[in-house]
Design an enzyme around this catalytic site. Structure first.
Site, PDB file in Angstrom:
ATOM      1  N   TYR A 183      26.262  44.501  35.088  1.00  0.00           N
ATOM      2  CA  TYR A 183      25.891  44.883  36.456  1.00  0.00           C
ATOM      3  C   TYR A 183      24.396  44.618  36.648  1.00  0.00           C
ATOM      4  CZ  TYR A 183      30.409  47.220  36.417  1.00  0.00           C
ATOM      5  OH  TYR A 183      31.750  47.488  36.337  1.00  0.00           O
TER       6      TYR A 183
ATOM      7  N   ASN B  58      35.683  45.096  45.388  1.00  0.00           N
ATOM      8  CA  ASN B  58      36.148  43.717  45.516  1.00  0.00           C
ATOM      9  C   ASN B  58      37.602  43.732  45.997  1.00  0.00           C
ATOM     10  OD1 ASN B  58      36.987  41.029  45.090  1.00  0.00           O
ATOM     11  ND2 ASN B  58      37.181  41.331  42.887  1.00  0.00           N
TER      12      ASN B  58
ATOM     13  N   CYS C 102      36.033  40.345  39.107  1.00  0.00           N
ATOM     14  CA  CYS C 102      35.234  41.548  38.870  1.00  0.00           C
ATOM     15  C   CYS C 102      35.480  42.129  37.484  1.00  0.00           C
ATOM     16  CB  CYS C 102      35.484  42.577  39.959  1.00  0.00           C
ATOM     17  SG  CYS C 102      37.208  43.019  40.194  1.00  0.00           S
ATOM     18  N   HIS C 103      36.590  41.755  36.854  1.00  0.00           N
ATOM     19  CA  HIS C 103      36.878  42.250  35.506  1.00  0.00           C
ATOM     20  C   HIS C 103      35.913  41.680  34.472  1.00  0.00           C
ATOM     21  CE1 HIS C 103      39.188  38.501  35.874  1.00  0.00           C
ATOM     22  NE2 HIS C 103      39.057  38.386  34.562  1.00  0.00           N
TER      23      HIS C 103
ATOM     24  N   GLU D 133      41.447  36.063  28.276  1.00  0.00           N
ATOM     25  CA  GLU D 133      40.455  35.000  28.480  1.00  0.00           C
ATOM     26  C   GLU D 133      39.687  34.680  27.203  1.00  0.00           C
ATOM     27  OE1 GLU D 133      37.886  35.884  31.777  1.00  0.00           O
ATOM     28  OE2 GLU D 133      39.560  36.091  33.175  1.00  0.00           O
TER      29      GLU D 133
END
Length: 187
Positions: free
Chosen positions: A101, A129, A137-138, A164
């Protein structure tokens, strides 16, 4: 609401999702029942089969298969200018990478002439979001690598990151968060 004029469903490996659209663009994508799920706004939406929903389903199928899903479906994200700026930066985070962030706050500050931006304000925008996964956003973690603040639930966030190739263990991301400019390793 015009932004959520139409809706459709998608059954993901992590649970059912609802898509919303205005007839041309994807305007929302949520895990059913997640925090900030706009159930009251979707009551008047018409269930529909639209090209943008078909494109989103193909994109999500590829994403969940571990493939490069290709270009994102057309999006129309409604929010304040600040939220829009945060969501635009989220779309720059490549698959398999994470940022903090704080890194997003620093990048926003650079883009806006040095105006101070708090990581907490960024967290609020990230949390709201409206298009989960497609606007990733993850891929945002706390400054200490902790998995924080995912409206779809921290278990889903960890699962998405693991899918991912980002290691997660006991609520902590094992990858080193990136800074701008981010290397594009494929969305």
């Amino acid at each position: 609401m015009e932004n959520f004029r139409y809706k459709s469903e998608y059954l993901s490996p992590l649970g059912p999702m609802t898509m919303a659209g205005d007839g041309e663009c994807l305007t929302g994508l949520w895990f059913d029942g997640q925090k900030y799920f706009p159930a009251p706004l979707l009551l008047d939406s018409t269930q529909a089969s639209l090209p943008v929903f078909d494109q989103t389903c193909v994109w999500l199928d590829r994403y969940f298969a571990g493939e490069n899903p290709g270009p994102v479906p057309p999006l129309r994200l409604a929010g304040t200018p600040f939220r829009q700026a945060v969501w635009n930066l989220l779309q720059e985070i490549p698959r398999g990478q994470v940022v903090t962030y704080r890194a997003i706050a620093r990048q926003l500050s650079l883009l806006h002439g040095g105006v101070r931006v708090s990581a907490q304000a960024v967290g609020g925008a990230v949390g709201h979001n409206p298009v989960s996964i497609v606007v990733p956003c993850h891929r945002v973690v706390g400054c200490d690598g902790r998995l924080t603040g995912y409206a779809g639930g921290l278990d889903r966030k960890a699962s998405l990151l693991r899918d991912e190739g980002v290691g997660c263990e006991k609520g902590i991301c094992l990858a080193v968060p990136g800074e701008w400019p981010l290397a594009d390793v494929g969305r």
